[in-house]
Scaffold this motif. Structure first.
Motif, mmCIF file in Angstrom:
data_model
loop_
_atom_site.group_PDB
_atom_site.id
_atom_site.type_symbol
_atom_site.label_atom_id
_atom_site.label_comp_id
_atom_site.label_asym_id
_atom_site.label_seq_id
_atom_site.Cartn_x
_atom_site.Cartn_y
_atom_site.Cartn_z
ATOM 1 N N CYS A 143 0.856 -1.196 0.000
ATOM 2 C CA CYS A 143 0.000 0.000 0.000
ATOM 3 C C CYS A 143 0.891 1.244 0.000
ATOM 4 O O CYS A 143 1.236 1.777 1.074
ATOM 5 C CB CYS A 143 -0.928 0.020 1.218
ATOM 6 N N PRO A 144 1.281 1.720 -1.176
ATOM 7 C CA PRO A 144 2.206 2.862 -1.250
ATOM 8 C C PRO A 144 1.692 4.106 -0.536
ATOM 9 O O PRO A 144 2.471 4.869 0.024
ATOM 10 C CB PRO A 144 2.347 3.112 -2.753
ATOM 11 N N ASP A 145 0.360 4.296 -0.553
ATOM 12 C CA ASP A 145 -0.188 5.470 0.140
ATOM 13 C C ASP A 145 -0.586 5.136 1.570
ATOM 14 O O ASP A 145 -1.218 5.952 2.254
ATOM 15 C CB ASP A 145 -1.393 6.021 -0.616
ATOM 16 N N GLY A 146 -0.248 3.938 2.006
ATOM 17 C CA GLY A 146 -0.544 3.535 3.372
ATOM 18 C C GLY A 146 -1.874 2.831 3.531
ATOM 19 O O GLY A 146 -2.197 2.354 4.626
ATOM 20 N N TRP A 147 -2.660 2.734 2.439
ATOM 21 C CA TRP A 147 -4.005 2.184 2.600
ATOM 22 C C TRP A 147 -4.491 1.390 1.385
ATOM 23 O O TRP A 147 -5.027 0.306 1.516
ATOM 24 C CB TRP A 147 -4.973 3.325 2.894
ATOM 25 N N TRP A 148 -4.291 1.911 0.170
ATOM 26 C CA TRP A 148 -4.901 1.323 -1.024
ATOM 27 C C TRP A 148 -3.914 0.391 -1.719
ATOM 28 O O TRP A 148 -2.798 0.782 -2.039
ATOM 29 C CB TRP A 148 -5.345 2.437 -1.973
ATOM 30 N N PRO A 149 -4.313 -0.877 -2.001
ATOM 31 C CA PRO A 149 -3.388 -1.875 -2.570
ATOM 32 C C PRO A 149 -2.900 -1.515 -3.973
ATOM 33 O O PRO A 149 -3.664 -1.055 -4.825
ATOM 34 C CB PRO A 149 -4.232 -3.157 -2.614
ATOM 35 N N ALA A 150 -1.637 -1.755 -4.213
ATOM 36 C CA ALA A 150 -1.027 -1.528 -5.533
ATOM 37 C C ALA A 150 0.274 -2.308 -5.588
ATOM 38 O O ALA A 150 0.885 -2.621 -4.552
ATOM 39 C CB ALA A 150 -0.769 -0.045 -5.776
ATOM 40 N N GLU A 151 0.672 -2.648 -6.815
ATOM 41 C CA GLU A 151 1.971 -3.293 -7.003
ATOM 42 C C GLU A 151 2.484 -2.916 -8.385
ATOM 43 O O GLU A 151 1.756 -3.033 -9.379
ATOM 44 C CB GLU A 151 1.886 -4.813 -6.875
ATOM 45 N N GLY A 152 3.729 -2.470 -8.425
ATOM 46 C CA GLY A 152 4.284 -2.007 -9.688
ATOM 47 C C GLY A 152 3.504 -0.797 -10.181
ATOM 48 O O GLY A 152 3.298 0.181 -9.449
ATOM 49 N N GLU A 153 3.036 -0.864 -11.425
ATOM 50 C CA GLU A 153 2.253 0.236 -11.991
ATOM 51 C C GLU A 153 0.756 -0.024 -11.939
ATOM 52 O O GLU A 153 -0.032 0.741 -12.498
ATOM 53 C CB GLU A 153 2.689 0.471 -13.446
ATOM 54 N N VAL A 154 0.347 -1.103 -11.286
ATOM 55 C CA VAL A 154 -1.064 -1.487 -11.234
ATOM 56 C C VAL A 154 -1.626 -1.191 -9.853
ATOM 57 O O VAL A 154 -1.097 -1.656 -8.841
ATOM 58 C CB VAL A 154 -1.257 -2.978 -11.585
#
Length: 472
Positions: free
Chosen positions: A433-444
């Motif tokens: 969770c790059p923003d601390g909350w919402w899932p993401a990986e790489g550019e997706v």
């Protein structure tokens, strides 16, 4: 594809097909009683066959083989498109072409545990059906009523929902929600061909259509079954033929109530008015009158359908007041009192059945193997969420989108917890969770349904253009 002297380029083929379709459409409008002959030469025209191939090739079903085991990809790799189309054209011109039986597959009905039949024609049969549709659709479109929306160019489910909302906002408060029992399996061949003959005089085209109807079915257990009635769901021509047949219902019901002056006169005398809205084999009858008036129409509709070999499903056909609401094409349509006022309005929002269907898909994706990376799971999830919210965007859907956002987030986080059973919540957030909350990986990044802004779809009425009127 390498095109020889006799085969046009794709751009030339598209232009020629559109030009001829526009002529056929204008001729059909100019003479409503005209029966068209010598259409078979258009079916075997290189431009029509090339455009038909390209449309079959673009379809997702091109990856699925019929009874001959050939897909569009295997044809390109083994025979080449030009050789395939030349052989197909030669068979058509020599009248040697015979449709193969369709391959039957039982697929689940969305939102239910039931299954329905899907017929998968051979690729060569799909190309011929697509060529037939290119030739015949511009002619048939001139005779279809504005109340029909399913499987017609430039028309969509939102038009049907907008008309229901508009009528329900006036005096059409009673709704007959009709369900035709096994429409595609029960449609009478003779009744369908009789309606086709109203506009088509070319015996070669009629014989080709009849051959597709009688092609037979290869069941999942390998047995061959003759098709005495019905047109297989999955064929390119099947929705067109179903619309041609069901236009009898449109003429019987909608044809009586199209005249605005007659409707106003009936309204002044306290008589009921009726408006039909049909999407393929699903329809509703809006009634400006009483519940008794709506009940009286059930027998009349059943009589109209009986001539097509069809019947209403007693279990699924019902009558409701707009205050009670109805489900149609995935939408819930119901009149509510607006919060904070004494005024009531007709609202459209996603039905519970549609919400269960999409949450079921999300859950299925997130409860699969935990070995793939998160990026692969998001690649599966995002098209599902994006497509569902796009369909339900023109309605009162924001709260449903917020619920779907929370549901998708919980499912993805649950998948991550099962994938990394020893990781703490803090470690998972730091990694995924790059923003601390919402899932993401790489550019997706996981698609956020709540970020989709809702709109209002405007009723277009009878002013919906066709591809051929807009081309002139």
């Amino acid at each position: 594809m390498n095109t020889g002297a006799s085969w046009p380029t794709p751009a030339e083929a598209e232009a020629r097909v559109l030009e001829i379709q526009t002529k056929l459409h204008s001729w059909a409008i100019a003479d409503r009683g005209r029966r068209f002959d010598d259409l078979y030469n258009l079916v075997v025209d290189p431009a029509f066959l090339l455009v038909a191939w390209r449309r079959v090739r673009r379809n997702k079903g091109a990856r699925t083989a019929g009874v001959d085991g050939q897909t569009a990809h295997s044809i390109e790799a083994e025979r080449g498109v030009e050789t395939f189309l030349e052989d197909l054209r030669a068979d058509l011109k020599a009248r040697r072409f015979t449709p193969l039986a369709v391959r039957e597959r039982m697929i689940p009905k969305p939102g239910t545990t039931k299954k329905r039949r899907l017929g998968i024609p051979a690729t060569r049969d799909r190309v011929v059906q697509a060529a037939l549709k290119l030739v015949l659709e511009p002619i048939w479109e001139t005779d279809f009523h504005p109340c029909s929306y399913g499987f017609r160019p430039k028309r969509r489910a939102h038009d049907a929902i907008a008309e229901i909302r508009l009528l329900a906002s006036t005096s059409y408060e009673w709704v007959l929600d009709g369900d035709i029992e096994a429409c595609f399996d029960s449609l009478s061949h003779s009744a369908t061909l009789d309606r086709v003959r109203r506009r088509i005089a070319d015996k070669r085209v009629l014989a080709l259509i009849k051959a597709f109807l009688k092609a037979g079915i290869l069941t999942e257990d390998g047995a061959r079954r003759d098709t005495i009635t019905g047109t297989p769901q999955g064929g390119i021509l099947s929705p067109c033929l179903a619309n041609v047949a069901l236009s009898a219902l449109d003429e019987h019901i909608a044809g009586q109530w199209q005249d605005k002056v007659a409707r106003a006169k009936r309204r002044r005398h306290g008589l009921p008015n009726y408006r039909l809205i049909r999407y393929a084999d699903d329809f509703v009858l809006m009634v400006s009158g009483t519940k008794a008036h709506a009940e009286a129409m059930i027998d009349e509709i059943a009589t109209a359908l009986d001539g097509l070999g069809l019947k209403l499903s007693a279990a699924k056909t019902g009558i409701a007041h707009i205050d009670e609401g109805l489900d149609f094409l995935g939408w819930r349509i119901q009149r509510h009192r607006r919060r904070g006022t004494d005024h009531s309005y007709v609202y459209t929002y996603p039905s519970k059945k549609a919400l269960r269907a999409v949450t079921g898909k999300v859950k299925t994706i997130c409860w699969q193997d935990v070995n793939p990376p998160l990026e692969a799971v998001l690649h599966q999830l995002n098209p599902v969420l994006r497509g569902w919210t796009t369909y339900f965007r023109p309605g009162v859907s924001h709260r449903t989108f917020e619920y779907l956002r929370a549901f998708a987030w919980r499912q993805v986080i649950g998948w991550l917890r099962r994938k990394h059973r020893r990781a703490t919540w803090k470690e998972l957030r730091y990694r995924y969770c790059p923003d601390g909350w919402w899932p993401a990986e790489g550019e997706v990044t996981l698609f956020n349904p709540a970020a989709v802004r809702t709109t209002r779809y405007r009723y277009r009425g009878a002013a919906i253009p066709t591809p051929w009127t807009s081309a002139t």
